[in-house]
Design an enzyme around this catalytic site. Structure first.
Site, PDB file in Angstrom:
ATOM      1  NE  ARG A  45       3.360 -10.426  -2.431  1.00 33.61           N
ATOM      2  CZ  ARG A  45       3.698  -9.787  -1.211  1.00 33.61           C
ATOM      3  NH1 ARG A  45       3.767  -8.225  -0.335  1.00 33.61           N
ATOM      4  NH2 ARG A  45       3.988 -10.420   0.234  1.00 33.61           N
ATOM      5  CE  LYS A  52       6.482   0.227   0.924  1.00 28.56           C
ATOM      6  NZ  LYS A  52       4.854   0.592   1.162  1.00 28.56           N
ATOM      7  CD  GLU A  58      13.983 -10.512  -4.145  1.00 31.84           C
ATOM      8  OE1 GLU A  58      11.948 -10.507  -4.066  1.00 31.84           O
ATOM      9  OE2 GLU A  58      14.237 -11.149  -3.499  1.00 31.84           O
ATOM     10  NE  ARG A 107       2.893  -1.894   5.901  1.00 34.80           N
ATOM     11  CZ  ARG A 107       2.318  -1.745   5.025  1.00 34.80           C
ATOM     12  NH1 ARG A 107       4.028  -1.928   3.577  1.00 34.80           N
ATOM     13  NH2 ARG A 107       1.318  -2.045   4.771  1.00 34.80           N
ATOM     14  CE  LYS A 145       6.411  -1.477  -3.114  1.00 36.72           C
ATOM     15  NZ  LYS A 145       5.835  -1.488  -4.057  1.00 36.72           N
TER      16      LYS A 145
END
Length: 506
Positions: A215, A374, A208, A368, A210
Site C-alpha cells: 500500500r 475484502k 476492484e 477498518r 485486490k
C-alpha cells in the site's frame, strides 16, 4: 510525577472494563500541564514520541541499578532522557545510551524502572491502545471522541492531538485537516466470506482487484513528491519512477491512494515478498526483481480541494480522469454473478481477490469499517508471533513451531494456535535470527519474543477449543508470508477469529 503515569498504567491493566480504563486515563490527562501531554500519551499507549530509540532488551534488562523508594522523576525527566538516548549516535553511542539509562534508573523506583524497561522493548501491555486513548482524550477535553480520532488520523500524531484538544478544545481539533505532504493513515477493509455477502451489506458497489502489493500514498505539491507506506514511512527514494510519473499529472497538488507491485513482462504480479524486498533494492533496475509499478484506486485531495468527505462514487470518476491506465481495474455492480465473474478474472490475472466498496462511503482514514469489504478465496488471518519452539530432525538449530496470537480486548494478545507448516529453509534461517533478536524469555524449548512480528496465516477454518483463552483454535494453519508492512496493532482481533466458527468449514 512520572509515578502518576505508572500508577495509571497499572490501573488500566488491572481492569477489563473499557469505561474504567477510559476514566483512569482521562483523570490523569486533565491533571497534566500542556507540555507534558504528548509525552504522557506516548508512554501510556506504549508509543513514546521518540519512537524506537535503538536500545535493546539485553541493555535495558541487563542494567542492575538499586531503586529508590521515593518517587522523584517527572514525566519531563523521562521524556528528556529518551531525547538524549535518541540523539546519542556514532562511535561510543552504545555506552553513552547505557549510561543515560543507568542514570535514569538510579532515580527510579522499582515500578518506574520496570515501566521504562517494558516501554523501550515494546512489552507495555496495559491495554491503552490508540482507540482507547482517543476516547479518554475526548472525555478529558469534553469533545466528541470521533473528532479526536479524525484529527489523529489526519495528523498521524495522537499526542499532539491530545495537547490541542486539552488546550483549544473542539475548535483546535477542527483546525486539523488533510495536509498534502503529510501522510494520512489509510482506510482499511474488513473481511467478507464471499461477494454475495458483501453486496448484501453494501448494495451497489465498486468491485476492484485486490492487488497483492504494498500500500502506498502519493503526495505531490508542485515538483515536491513524497511516497508513504501504510505505516507512513517515506519511501520516495525507493520509488523514483513513481515520483517522476506523479510530476507529470496535470495538477499542482494531489494525494493518491494505491498499491506498488512488481509485475513481469506479461503484467503478471510478482509474489508479495518479492515486491516488498524491492523496497530494499534499486527499484529502477530491470531484471533485478526490483522493478515496481504503481496503480491507484482512490484520491484524497486535488488542488486545494479535500475529497475525503465526498462519496466514493464521485471520487472514482476523479481518480480515473487523473491516473488513466494506472487505475486499479474495477466494475460498479449490484449483481453477485457479475461480481463473482470479476473476482474470477482477478484470480486468473494472478491477484488475491477483490475489494467491494460502498459507493456512498466517505474516506474514513485509519479505520477498518464496514464500507470496504475484502474477499479472498483462501481464508487468511494476520496474527502476531508470540513464541517459537526449537525444531528437531532436519530443523535442528532453527526456531520452527510458531505460537500465534490475535489481538485481545486489553491490548495484549490471545493465543489461537501453532504451526510449523509453510516454512522454507530460507524462512527458517531468517526467522530464527529475527526471533532471537526479539527474545524476552525462555521456557524449555520455547523462546518467547516481543509480540511485534505479523505473519499471514492461511487456514481451513477454526474449531472450538478449551486449550486457548479465546475459545478457538486454528485448523490446518500454514504460513503464507511475513507482513513487514504491518505492525502488531494491525493484526486481526480475536473477534475475527471467533467469527469464523459461524462460517461453513471446508
Amino acid at each position: 510525577m512520572f509515578a502518576d503515569a505508572v500508577a495509571t498504567s497499572d490501573a488500566v491493566a488491572s481492569t477489563r472494563a473499557r469505561s474504567t480504563k477510559i476514566a483512569a486515563l482521562a483523570e490523569l490527562l486533565v491533571r497534566l500541564a500542556p507540555e507534558e501531554v504528548e509525552a504522557a500519551v506516548g508512554f501510556l499507549t506504549g508509543e513514546p514520541r521518540q519512537g524506537r530509540v535503538g536500545v535493546g532488551g539485553a541493555t535495558v534488562f541487563g542494567l542492575d541499578v538499586a531503586p529508590v523508594t521515593t518517587p522523584t522523576l517527572t514525566i519531563a525527566d523521562v521524556d528528556h532522557a529518551l531525547d538524549r538516548i535518541q540523539i546519542t549516535t556514532g562511535p561510543g553511542s552504545a555506552a553513552g545510551r547505557q549510561q543515560i539509562l543507568q542514570d535514569l534508573f538510579g532515580r527510579a523506583t522499582t515500578a518506574e524502572a520496570d515501566f521504562v524497561r517494558r516501554l523501550l522493548v515494546g512489552e507495555l501491555r496495559q491495554g491503552a491502545l490508540a482507540g482507547l486513548m482517543a476516547d479518554a482524550i475526548g472525555r478529558a477535553a469534553s469533545v466528541p471522541a470521533s473528532l479526536v480520532r479524525r484529527a489523529a488520523m489526519l495528523s498521524g500524531n495522537l499526542g499532539h492531538v491530545a495537547t490541542l484538544a486539552l488546550t483549544d478544545g473542539a475548535p483546535g481539533l477542527d483546525s486539523i485537516g488533510l495536509e498534502v505532504g503529510r501522510g494520512v493513515l489509510p482506510m482499511l477493509a474488513a473481511g467478507a466470506p464471499d461477494v454475495g455477502a458483501a453486496l448484501a451489506d453494501l448494495g451497489r458497489a465498486s468491485v476492484e482487484w485486490k492487488l497483492d502489493g504494498a500500500r502506498i500514498q502519493v503526495h505531490r505539491v508542485d515538483d515536491d513528491v513524497h511516497v508513504y507506506t501504510r505505516n507512513l514511512n517515506d519511501v520516495s527514494s525507493r520509488l523514483p519512477t513513481v515520483a517522476e510519473w506523479a510530476r507529470t499529472l496535470p495538477v499542482r497538488a494531489v494525494v493518491l491512494d494505491g498499491e506498488a507491485i512488481g509485475v513481469d513482462d506479461d503484467a503478471r504480479p510478482h509474489a508479495f515478498q518479492d515486491t516488498m524486498s524491492s523496497f530494499g533494492r534499486d527499484s529502477t533496475v530491470a531484471g533485478s526483481g526490483g522493478v515496481l509499478d504503481a496503480f491507484f484506486f482512490d484520491v484524497l485531495h486535488v488542488d486545494g480541494d479535500d475529497l475525503i468527505d465526498r462519496p466514493l462514487g464521485e471520487r472514482l470518476g476523479i481518480v480515473q480522469a487523473l491516473v488513466g491506465e494506472r487505475r486499479v481495474p474495477g466494475v460498479v455492480t449490484e449483481s453477485a454473478d457479475e461480481a463473482t465473474a470479476f473476482l474470477d478474472g482477478a484470480l486468473a490475472a494472478g491477484h488475491e481477490g477483490v475489494i467491494l466498496k460502498a459507493l456512498d462511503s466517505t474516506y474514513d482514514a485509519g479505520r477498518r469499517g464496514g464500507a470496504w469489504r475484502k474477499v479472498k478465496p483462501v481464508l487468511t488471518l494476520d496474527l502476531v508471533v508470540l513464541a517459537a519452539e526449537w525444531g528437531h530432525g532436519r530443523r535442528q538449530g532453527w526456531l520452527s513451531n510458531l505460537h500465534l496470537g490475535a489481538r485481545g480486548h486489553d491490548g495484549g494478545f490471545v493465543m489461537v494456535g501453532k504451526t510449523f507448516k509453510g516454512l522454507t529453509d530460507a524462512t527458517l534461517e531468517w526467522q530464527t535470527k529475527e526471533f532471537l533478536a526479539r527474545e524476552i524469555a525462555r521456557d524449555g524449548i520455547t523462546v518467547h519474543v516481543r509480540p511485534e512480528m505479523v505473519v499471514e496465516i492461511a487456514l481451513d477454518g477454526v474449531q472450538a477449543s478449551r486449550r486457548y483463552a479465546g475459545g478457538v483454535a486454528l485448523r490446518f494453519a500454514r504460513v503464507r508470508r511475513y507482513r513487514d508492512d504491518k505492525t502488531a496493532e494491525d493484526a486481526d482481533p480475536i473477534e475475527a477469529v471467533q467469527a469464523m466458527l459461524l462460517r461453513p468449514q471446508r
